[in-house]
Scaffold this active site. Structure first.
Site, PDB file in Angstrom:
ATOM      1  N   TYR A 169       0.826  -1.202   0.000  1.00 37.37           N
ATOM      2  CA  TYR A 169       0.000   0.000   0.000  1.00 37.37           C
ATOM      3  C   TYR A 169       0.863   1.256   0.000  1.00 37.37           C
ATOM      4  CZ  TYR A 169      -4.424  -2.389  -0.036  1.00 37.37           C
ATOM      5  OH  TYR A 169      -5.513  -3.130  -0.420  1.00 37.37           O
TER       6      TYR A 169
ATOM      7  N   LYS B 248       1.683 -15.474   0.777  1.00 35.23           N
ATOM      8  CA  LYS B 248       1.803 -15.988  -0.588  1.00 35.23           C
ATOM      9  C   LYS B 248       3.275 -16.319  -0.797  1.00 35.23           C
ATOM     10  CE  LYS B 248       0.266 -16.866  -4.764  1.00 35.23           C
ATOM     11  NZ  LYS B 248      -0.466 -18.124  -5.010  1.00 35.23           N
TER      12      LYS B 248
ATOM     13  N   ASP C  23      -4.590 -17.249  -1.963  1.00 35.86           N
ATOM     14  CA  ASP C  23      -5.555 -17.688  -2.988  1.00 35.86           C
ATOM     15  C   ASP C  23      -6.336 -18.901  -2.493  1.00 35.86           C
ATOM     16  OD1 ASP C  23      -3.079 -18.922  -3.040  1.00 35.86           O
ATOM     17  OD2 ASP C  23      -3.038 -19.237  -5.209  1.00 35.86           O
TER      18      ASP C  23
ATOM     19  N   ASP D 262      -7.011  -6.532   3.611  1.00 36.88           N
ATOM     20  CA  ASP D 262      -8.039  -5.640   3.081  1.00 36.88           C
ATOM     21  C   ASP D 262      -9.061  -6.454   2.279  1.00 36.88           C
ATOM     22  OD1 ASP D 262      -9.355  -3.357   2.387  1.00 36.88           O
ATOM     23  OD2 ASP D 262      -7.821  -2.613   1.003  1.00 36.88           O
TER      24      ASP D 262
ATOM     25  N   ASP E  37     -13.073  -7.918   3.526  1.00 37.69           N
ATOM     26  CA  ASP E  37     -14.321  -7.614   2.820  1.00 37.69           C
ATOM     27  C   ASP E  37     -15.045  -8.911   2.480  1.00 37.69           C
ATOM     28  OD1 ASP E  37     -14.048  -4.888   2.898  1.00 37.69           O
ATOM     29  OD2 ASP E  37     -14.401  -4.595   0.754  1.00 37.69           O
TER      30      ASP E  37
END
Ligand code: ATP
Length: 361
Positions: free
Chosen positions: A138, A191, A224, A248, A252
């Site tokens: 970010y 990841k 994933d 983030d 959601d």
């Protein structure tokens, strides 16, 4: 720092934009009532932020607001609609971003719990996403000066991701300490098969910190694979710790799987400060119509009070938090709901029902 005394507390409040003007005053009422019922009292410190602050102070996040926050341990931030600000303010750090950065609010804690009376895609879901809030990819927060995203030519864009041991350690401690108060299970999401150095460091430091919490079960998943697992068996997870962007996105997803954005609470916290901020935005499409669901901000405020209770070792604030959470849950379970949940209640009608239950034991 706070100007607060044992059972009295000064809290900051910023209405923000859009539905903030409806759900923030409703939250102030619910917090005041719950604290009163628990034997405490609140003094609100109202501070300008967002569109109103552009009118009065010429900026969406005035220095005077930041200076006032400096003297407070907790505050409620309404949603802001930064995309609608005049051109000169776009591209700048959003007001929430400025506050997070200034006060180093490194932990974004986002529970996702299926509430009775809300139809959930994953009915038994009861987990918390613990998101590292200061680094990763970010670009608006991972540099001391400048941005972590830049364009050497008009056709080339580069983004720099940052992962440090210190940031991994402190977010891991937040996650493991939280797991100890819950089902003692932490899932590290990374990841490391592709981003082997950066998210690999995140995974490894989290594992190392986990060794200091031998009573907490630890596993880890690739991000994933995790999206599929959350949809397939989301009720099996307890605490998920992950880096900024993965957190983030996953939070959601978990908000939606457990109910809706209108019910998803969150706090942003450092070691010394806590900010209640609903996961949703300013919802300009329904602003001013008394239709917004204040649940997410009510529950965020309850989380803020719980955090304060722990830091001060003061049960009265935990009691107020419990009253808010119970009142919200019982109201929704009784079939009272705002339009986003398929109900007919207005923001103010829903708030009245919650207020009435806040005073009951
Ligand atoms: P942001 O980028 O700031 O998160 P957004 O436009 O992506 O903003 P929201 O403002 O959260 O997202 O709105 C998304 C949709 O969800 C809108 O249709 C909005 O009306 C609805 N919504 C969001 N929050 C609530 C709420 N508290 N109550 C009812 N509906 C809501």
């Amino acid at each position: 720092m706070t100007g607060s005394t044992a059972n009295n507390i000064r809290l900051g409040v910023m209405a923000g934009d859009g539905i903030g003007h409806e759900i923030v005053p409703a939250t102030q009422n619910v917090v005041a009532e719950a604290l009163n019922a628990a034997g405490a009292a609140v003094e609100w410190v109202s501070l300008p932020l967002g569109r109103d602050a552009i009118e009065t102070d010429g900026t969406p996040i005035p220095d005077s607001t930041l200076e006032a926050l400096d003297g407070l341990e907790g505050w409620v931030l309404g949603p802001h609609d930064s995309a609608s600000y005049p051109d000169e303010f776009r591209g700048q750090l959003t007001p929430g971003g400025v506050i997070r950065k200034r006060f180093d609010l490194f932990a974004n804690i986002r529970p996702a719990r299926a509430l009775e009376g809300v139809s959930a895609t994953v009915p038994g879901m009861d987990l918390v996403v613990v998101r590292e809030n200061t680094e990763g990819l970010y670009a608006d927060r991972n540099m001391f000066v400048g941005s972590g995203e830049f364009m050497p030519t008009p056709d080339v864009a580069i983004a720099v991701g940052v992962v440090t041991r210190r940031a991994c350690e402190r977010i891991a401690h937040s996650a493991f300490a939280l797991a100890r108060t819950r089902n003692k299970h932490v899932t590290i999401v990374h990841k490391a098969n592709v981003l082997s150095m950066s998210t690999g460091l995140f995974r490894d430091v989290c594992r190392e910190v986990g060794e200091q919490y031998p009573d907490v079960r630890v596993d880890d998943e690739h991000v994933d694979a995790m999206t599929a697992l959350l949809v397939r068996r989301g009720a099996d997870f307890d605490v998920i710790v992950t880096e900024n962007m993965f957190g983030d996105i996953l939070s959601d997803l978990t908000a939606e799987l457990s109910g809706s954005l209108g019910t998803a609470p969150s706090v942003n916290a450092s070691e010394t400060r806590v900010m209640a901020q609903a996961a949703h935005g300013a919802a300009p499409d329904i602003a001013g119509h008394n239709r917004a669901n204040p649940t997410a901000l009510f529950l965020s405020a309850a989380m803020m009070l719980d955090w304060i209770a722990e830091k001060r070792d003061a049960h009265v604030f935990a009691e107020a938090a419990r009253r808010i959470t119970n009142a919200v849950e019982r109201t929704i379970a009784s079939g009272v709901a705002t339009a986003d949940l398929g109900g007919l209640a207005s923001t103010s009608e829903f708030t009245e029902m919650v207020l009435a239950r806040t005073t009951r034991r």
